[in-house]
Write a protein that holds these residues in place. Structure first.
Motif, PDB file in Angstrom:
ATOM      1  N   VAL A 147       0.853  -1.195   0.000  1.00 56.02           N
ATOM      2  CA  VAL A 147       0.000   0.000   0.000  1.00 56.02           C
ATOM      3  C   VAL A 147       0.887   1.243   0.000  1.00 56.02           C
ATOM      4  O   VAL A 147       0.657   2.195  -0.758  1.00 56.02           O
ATOM      5  CB  VAL A 147      -0.944   0.005   1.217  1.00 56.02           C
ATOM      6  CG1 VAL A 147      -1.624   1.366   1.365  1.00 56.02           C
ATOM      7  CG2 VAL A 147      -1.993  -1.087   1.072  1.00 56.02           C
ATOM      8  N   MET A 150       2.314   1.913  -3.381  1.00 54.85           N
ATOM      9  CA  MET A 150       1.330   2.531  -4.280  1.00 54.85           C
ATOM     10  C   MET A 150       1.121   4.004  -3.943  1.00 54.85           C
ATOM     11  O   MET A 150       1.097   4.858  -4.838  1.00 54.85           O
ATOM     12  CB  MET A 150      -0.007   1.785  -4.198  1.00 54.85           C
ATOM     13  CG  MET A 150       0.015   0.444  -4.911  1.00 54.85           C
ATOM     14  SD  MET A 150      -1.645  -0.263  -5.145  1.00 54.85           S
ATOM     15  CE  MET A 150      -1.925  -1.022  -3.546  1.00 54.85           C
ATOM     16  N   ASP A 153       3.947   6.090  -5.119  1.00 56.17           N
ATOM     17  CA  ASP A 153       3.916   6.239  -6.574  1.00 56.17           C
ATOM     18  C   ASP A 153       2.883   7.289  -6.987  1.00 56.17           C
ATOM     19  O   ASP A 153       3.160   8.137  -7.841  1.00 56.17           O
ATOM     20  CB  ASP A 153       3.589   4.886  -7.221  1.00 56.17           C
ATOM     21  CG  ASP A 153       3.797   4.930  -8.721  1.00 56.17           C
ATOM     22  OD1 ASP A 153       4.944   5.176  -9.131  1.00 56.17           O
ATOM     23  OD2 ASP A 153       2.818   4.759  -9.476  1.00 56.17           O
ATOM     24  N   VAL A 154       1.728   7.256  -6.366  1.00 57.86           N
ATOM     25  CA  VAL A 154       0.705   8.274  -6.672  1.00 57.86           C
ATOM     26  C   VAL A 154       1.229   9.656  -6.287  1.00 57.86           C
ATOM     27  O   VAL A 154       1.074  10.627  -7.045  1.00 57.86           O
ATOM     28  CB  VAL A 154      -0.618   7.978  -5.932  1.00 57.86           C
ATOM     29  CG1 VAL A 154      -1.627   9.113  -6.172  1.00 57.86           C
ATOM     30  CG2 VAL A 154      -1.210   6.654  -6.390  1.00 57.86           C
ATOM     31  N   ALA A 157       3.623  10.898  -8.886  1.00 56.03           N
ATOM     32  CA  ALA A 157       2.909  11.246 -10.124  1.00 56.03           C
ATOM     33  C   ALA A 157       2.208  12.595  -9.964  1.00 56.03           C
ATOM     34  O   ALA A 157       2.253  13.446 -10.862  1.00 56.03           O
ATOM     35  CB  ALA A 157       1.893  10.162 -10.470  1.00 56.03           C
ATOM     36  N   ALA A 167      -8.336  10.328 -10.949  1.00 56.21           N
ATOM     37  CA  ALA A 167      -8.533   8.991 -11.513  1.00 56.21           C
ATOM     38  C   ALA A 167      -7.510   8.006 -10.956  1.00 56.21           C
ATOM     39  O   ALA A 167      -7.822   6.841 -10.682  1.00 56.21           O
ATOM     40  CB  ALA A 167      -8.440   9.041 -13.031  1.00 56.21           C
ATOM     41  N   LEU A 168      -6.280   8.493 -10.769  1.00 54.81           N
ATOM     42  CA  LEU A 168      -5.232   7.629 -10.220  1.00 54.81           C
ATOM     43  C   LEU A 168      -5.522   7.308  -8.751  1.00 54.81           C
ATOM     44  O   LEU A 168      -5.359   6.165  -8.307  1.00 54.81           O
ATOM     45  CB  LEU A 168      -3.866   8.307 -10.374  1.00 54.81           C
ATOM     46  CG  LEU A 168      -2.634   7.478  -9.989  1.00 54.81           C
ATOM     47  CD1 LEU A 168      -2.578   6.164 -10.750  1.00 54.81           C
ATOM     48  CD2 LEU A 168      -1.346   8.284 -10.241  1.00 54.81           C
ATOM     49  N   LYS A 170      -8.417   7.187  -7.441  1.00 56.27           N
ATOM     50  CA  LYS A 170      -9.560   6.262  -7.456  1.00 56.27           C
ATOM     51  C   LYS A 170      -9.074   4.840  -7.727  1.00 56.27           C
ATOM     52  O   LYS A 170      -9.464   3.895  -7.040  1.00 56.27           O
ATOM     53  CB  LYS A 170     -10.553   6.717  -8.538  1.00 56.27           C
ATOM     54  CG  LYS A 170     -11.891   6.019  -8.509  1.00 56.27           C
ATOM     55  CD  LYS A 170     -12.973   6.910  -9.117  1.00 56.27           C
ATOM     56  CE  LYS A 170     -14.264   6.141  -9.389  1.00 56.27           C
ATOM     57  NZ  LYS A 170     -14.149   5.241 -10.549  1.00 56.27           N
ATOM     58  N   ALA A 171      -8.182   4.710  -8.725  1.00 50.05           N
ATOM     59  CA  ALA A 171      -7.640   3.390  -9.050  1.00 50.05           C
ATOM     60  C   ALA A 171      -6.939   2.791  -7.836  1.00 50.05           C
ATOM     61  O   ALA A 171      -7.055   1.595  -7.551  1.00 50.05           O
ATOM     62  CB  ALA A 171      -6.674   3.488 -10.220  1.00 50.05           C
ATOM     63  N   PHE A 172      -6.217   3.659  -7.101  1.00 50.95           N
ATOM     64  CA  PHE A 172      -5.529   3.195  -5.893  1.00 50.95           C
ATOM     65  C   PHE A 172      -6.535   2.700  -4.849  1.00 50.95           C
ATOM     66  O   PHE A 172      -6.402   1.601  -4.312  1.00 50.95           O
ATOM     67  CB  PHE A 172      -4.667   4.309  -5.306  1.00 50.95           C
ATOM     68  CG  PHE A 172      -4.341   4.129  -3.862  1.00 50.95           C
ATOM     69  CD1 PHE A 172      -3.585   3.044  -3.439  1.00 50.95           C
ATOM     70  CD2 PHE A 172      -4.815   5.023  -2.904  1.00 50.95           C
ATOM     71  CE1 PHE A 172      -3.285   2.858  -2.093  1.00 50.95           C
ATOM     72  CE2 PHE A 172      -4.528   4.839  -1.563  1.00 50.95           C
ATOM     73  CZ  PHE A 172      -3.769   3.755  -1.161  1.00 50.95           C
ATOM     74  N   GLU A 174      -9.416   1.619  -5.229  1.00 51.69           N
ATOM     75  CA  GLU A 174     -10.106   0.396  -5.653  1.00 51.69           C
ATOM     76  C   GLU A 174      -9.255  -0.855  -5.456  1.00 51.69           C
ATOM     77  O   GLU A 174      -9.785  -1.971  -5.476  1.00 51.69           O
ATOM     78  CB  GLU A 174     -10.549   0.526  -7.119  1.00 51.69           C
ATOM     79  CG  GLU A 174     -11.885   1.255  -7.215  1.00 51.69           C
ATOM     80  CD  GLU A 174     -12.170   1.794  -8.604  1.00 51.69           C
ATOM     81  OE1 GLU A 174     -11.320   1.614  -9.500  1.00 51.69           O
ATOM     82  OE2 GLU A 174     -13.228   2.412  -8.785  1.00 51.69           O
ATOM     83  N   PHE A 175      -7.943  -0.641  -5.273  1.00 53.97           N
ATOM     84  CA  PHE A 175      -7.097  -1.797  -4.986  1.00 53.97           C
ATOM     85  C   PHE A 175      -7.267  -2.261  -3.545  1.00 53.97           C
ATOM     86  O   PHE A 175      -6.948  -3.397  -3.219  1.00 53.97           O
ATOM     87  CB  PHE A 175      -5.618  -1.452  -5.219  1.00 53.97           C
ATOM     88  CG  PHE A 175      -5.129  -1.863  -6.569  1.00 53.97           C
ATOM     89  CD1 PHE A 175      -4.964  -3.209  -6.878  1.00 53.97           C
ATOM     90  CD2 PHE A 175      -4.826  -0.918  -7.530  1.00 53.97           C
ATOM     91  CE1 PHE A 175      -4.506  -3.594  -8.126  1.00 53.97           C
ATOM     92  CE2 PHE A 175      -4.370  -1.311  -8.785  1.00 53.97           C
ATOM     93  CZ  PHE A 175      -4.217  -2.649  -9.078  1.00 53.97           C
TER      94      PHE A 175
END
Lengths: 184, 184
Positions: A147, A150, A153-154, A157, A167-168, A170-172, A174-175
DNA sequence: TGTACATCAGTGAACGCGCGTTCACTGATGTAC
DNA sequence: TGTACATCAGTGAACGCGCGTTCACTGATGTAC
């Protein structure tokens, strides 16, 4: 040397400013004292060597960010809500701090900083693991490590983009296991 | 300068060897030519400058690793099986290569290498996104980015441990959507 | 109040060092005639 | 076959540069009497 001497703070602020302008090579003692408007010798009044300075710089950064995380999660008990709040507070703090990349990522090529980061990550891992455990995730400590990978990384970015990347994020989220995605 | 000149290969091998022994500062041209047993001027016969050398070094590393990934996924169509096979091949390759940390992680503090890594990651992202899309993951491109972040983190952990970390790999695979965990 | 002394943050010239890069040169190999 | 020339990987001494670190010194402030 007092821990909170004003000149020391000036040097650290100059360091953070230089770290913001892309790259560790800017963080030479020459540049730091030039930016701070002080003599070279003054640097060594407050720091034994360059490594100690980098470590202090990293601690400043981490304390700043971590304060915001603790503020966002104060009184919240371990679980998915705390995990999400912590992540979002961390991301917001990193996004707002121009020195994020140099200090969080690049500086790890210095062994002293890497040790520092690992220590700090151990604390974060424990907290996140508690959240994950309460969510019945099978491998909470290892999962917490991932975690963090991730989230970092976000954060990098978003720093490069100089803005939030919803969006990124959100993708995180959702993991994260089941209940994820409900408070953003 | 031929692309596959033997002396060039000797320089790159010396570079990889030095990268293995902890830290980018070992990768000075002085050290490289000393390790390679060549004169300093020879370096500049084969590379225009230090940056070009680092980029070439990174390409060697990436090609080596990527070959193994392609070998492991040849003929497999996009989906969870391909994703898992790719991840495992990648992790095995990084674990076996002593220069992984310096070249994959530390070297990113050099802007030229960071650009290189981003390009290579774009390819990997596209492939992984295809897998995730076929698994009906909502945000395949962003999710792929996060999968890479996790895999790289596992790779660095395994490199430091100098061995496979099965529990960490398992935690990673469990982060992948539904069908995960069935072929390890 | 005035004098003598201690403290210590701040100064900046000087140090040695290793770095990346250059360049005039060497010497082996290949080609032309 | 022998001679003249071109090519080019390889050489290593030399270059200037910026780095981290040192140190004898300054000068303001605080304390003792």
């Amino acid at each position: 040397v007092s821990e909170h001497h004003p000149t020391r703070a000036v040097l650290l602020e100059a360091g953070a400013q230089l770290a913001a302008s892309e790259g560790l090579h800017n963080l030479s003692i020459n540049n730091v004292v030039k930016t701070a408007g002080l003599a070279k010798g003054t640097f060594y009044v407050h720091f034994p060597d360059r490594t100690a300075f980098l470590v202090a710089l990293h601690r400043c950064f981490h304390d700043r960010v971590w304060d915001r995380v603790e503020q966002a999660t104060a009184g919240v008990s371990p679980g998915p809500v705390r995990l999400q709040r912590a992540a979002i507070a961390y991301l917001d703090a990193c996004r707002d701090d121009a020195s994020t990349r140099s200090i969080l990522f690049d500086a790890q090529s210095e062994p002293a900083i890497r040790r520092e980061v690992q220590e700090r990550n151990a604390t974060a891992t424990a907290t996140i693991a508690a959240d994950l455990r309460s969510m019945s995730v099978p491998n909470p400590n290892h999962a917490a490590r991932l975690v963090i990978a991730m989230v970092v990384d976000v954060a990098l970015a978003e720093r490069d983009a100089r803005r939030t990347l919803p969006a990124l994020r959100k993708a995180f989220l959702e993991f994260l296991p089941p209940s994820g995605g409900n408070i953003i």
